[in-house]
Design a protein around this motif. Structure first.
Motif, short mmCIF file in Angstrom:
data_model
loop_
_atom_site.label_atom_id
_atom_site.label_comp_id
_atom_site.label_asym_id
_atom_site.label_seq_id
_atom_site.Cartn_x
_atom_site.Cartn_y
_atom_site.Cartn_z
N LEU A 7 0.84 -1.19 0.00
CA LEU A 7 0.00 0.00 0.00
C LEU A 7 0.88 1.24 0.00
O LEU A 7 1.89 1.28 0.70
N PRO A 8 0.48 2.23 -0.76
CA PRO A 8 1.25 3.47 -0.75
C PRO A 8 1.05 4.21 0.55
O PRO A 8 0.07 4.00 1.25
N ALA A 9 2.02 5.03 0.91
CA ALA A 9 1.86 5.85 2.10
C ALA A 9 0.64 6.74 1.91
O ALA A 9 0.38 7.20 0.80
N PRO A 10 -0.14 6.94 2.98
CA PRO A 10 -1.32 7.78 2.81
C PRO A 10 -0.92 9.17 2.31
O PRO A 10 -0.05 9.80 2.90
N PRO A 11 -1.52 9.61 1.25
CA PRO A 11 -1.18 10.93 0.74
C PRO A 11 -1.66 12.01 1.70
O PRO A 11 -2.65 11.82 2.40
N TRP B 67 -4.26 12.58 7.12
CA TRP B 67 -5.12 11.42 7.34
C TRP B 67 -4.86 10.72 8.66
O TRP B 67 -5.66 9.93 9.12
N ALA B 204 -6.02 3.84 8.54
CA ALA B 204 -5.13 4.59 7.64
C ALA B 204 -4.91 3.80 6.35
O ALA B 204 -4.87 4.37 5.26
N ALA B 208 -5.90 4.85 2.62
CA ALA B 208 -4.89 4.88 1.56
C ALA B 208 -5.37 4.11 0.33
O ALA B 208 -5.17 4.53 -0.80
#
Lengths: 166, 227
Positions: A7-11, B67, B204, B208
């Protein structure tokens, strides 16, 4: 999709210009709180009446479903031999209201303890109780050493409450 | 950090409950029934505390964006909801043998029920909104407004006459009762705090994924074929 997909880091949120909303929500919350506390709801919201209130209400209390709260007056507890009728007085130190109830009270019921009774006043000035609730204080005490024969005291405090059945 | 806190919480809760069940004496009038206080009071404190933390996260989520605040907001709301539900159940179990009734609409019980329903409402709002941005914003506003109930729950027993007793203090509680109260208070705090941290990670990750990078453009003709 699968577990191996990293998963990408949360933007970072792009549009974070919501400060006015935070302020607005806070204002609404504080205003609501202020209304509740200063707006007199405190006086209009009454969970139970004290014996003085019930006495002052006079005939208005007759027939109306009300809650009466106070202390069980010393020496006022009487239970009929059959164990179905329970009589006691509720006091706030100033006024006294006799209460008639049926059934077995909660174990905590005793002289000087707080009670809230739900029911109505009858014409003869006796409160007819439909629901008896015991209200205890915020004190929690371990038995002191000098009270070792504590059970005796406990049993004594429930005298007059036992129904003839037991 | 989350797992560590959970472990600390479990150890504290086990020791506090052991002390409360086997070391502390019976209460003078209530006997063994009073021991439910060792879970009821810590649950109450932490329900209010978690709601307060959630409110802080909601404020920061609006103020700073980001976030992380939203994820922790969600986790803490759930924690507070779980504790509020437990609080009402424990209270009823304690009330039946002492007050004689499971429940009555006294100010403390009513405002606590309102708190539980408010938390459920905010969580329902969150699950009903698909857009993460709107979800974060709307639920943060809802939490800040619903938080008004927290001081009302706390002061309800002072402002109005009630069936529920006032807050106890070290002066009104014998010393051997205070040890398990404190152990369990920090135990519930550590356990729920740890669980909230772990739950925030899940939140989180979900956010995401929801926001995730745009899909690769489809090869030319793919849409036509799909038809």
């Amino acid at each position: 999709m699968t577990d191996t997909v990293r998963l990408p880091a949360p933007p970072v949120r792009r549009n974070n210009n919501k400060r006015w909303l935070a302020v607005l929500a806070l204002v609404v919350a504080v205003a609501g709180f202020g209304l509740l506390t200063a707006g007199g709801i405190g006086e209009n919201l009454v969970y139970y009446w004290g014996p003085s209130d019930v006495r002052n209400a006079g005939d208005q209390a007759v027939g109306a479903t009300i809650r009466l709260g106070g202390q069980v007056a010393k020496g006022s507890i009487r239970q009929s031999a059959e164990g179905s009728l329970l009589e006691f007085s509720v006091t706030d130190g100033k006024a006294v209201v006799p209460v008639r109830s049926t059934g077995v009270p909660p174990q905590m019921f005793r002289e000087d303890i707080g009670v809230v009774v739900e029911g109505t006043m009858t014409k003869d000035g006796v409160f007819e109780c439909k629901r008896l609730m015991v209200s205890h204080g915020n004190e929690y005490r371990a038995p002191v050493d000098s009270e070792t024969p504590d059970m005796e005291k406990l049993i004594k405090s429930t005298e007059g409450l036992k129904s003839s059945g037991d | 950090m989350g797992f560590l806190l959970v472990a600390v919480g479990v150890v504290l809760l086990l020791s506090g409950s052991w002390y409360g069940l086997f070391v502390s004496p019976q209460e003078r009038y209530m006997g063994d029934v009073q021991r439910i206080m060792y879970v009821h009071v810590p649950t109450a404190w932490n329900a209010l505390l978690l709601f307060t933390f959630a409110m802080g996260c909601a404020l920061m989520s609006l103020w700073r964006g980001g976030w992380g605040w939203d994820a922790h907001h969600e986790a803490l709301l759930e924690g507070a909801a779980v504790l509020s539900a437990l609080l009402c159940v424990q209270g009823a179990i304690w009330a039946r043998p002492t007050w004689g009734v499971w429940w009555d609409w006294d100010p403390r019980l009513t405002t606590t029920a309102v708190m539980f329903l408010a938390l459920l409402g905010i969580l329902a709002l969150r699950s009903a909104v698909d857009d993460p941005e709107k979800r974060a914003t709307w639920s943060a506003v809802a939490t800040i407004i619903a938080f008004v109930d927290v001081p009302i729950v706390y002061f309800s027993v002072r402002w109005w006459n009630s069936l529920h007793q006032m807050q106890s203090s070290p002066e009104t509680v014998s010393a051997p009762f205070i040890v398990p109260l404190r152990l369990n208070a920090f135990g519930v705090l550590a356990l729920m705090g740890g669980l909230a941290l772990l739950r925030a990670r899940v939140a989180a990750r979900r956010t995401a994924r929801e926001l995730g990078p745009a899909l690769e453009p489809l090869p030319a003709g793919a849409l036509v074929e799909a038809r």
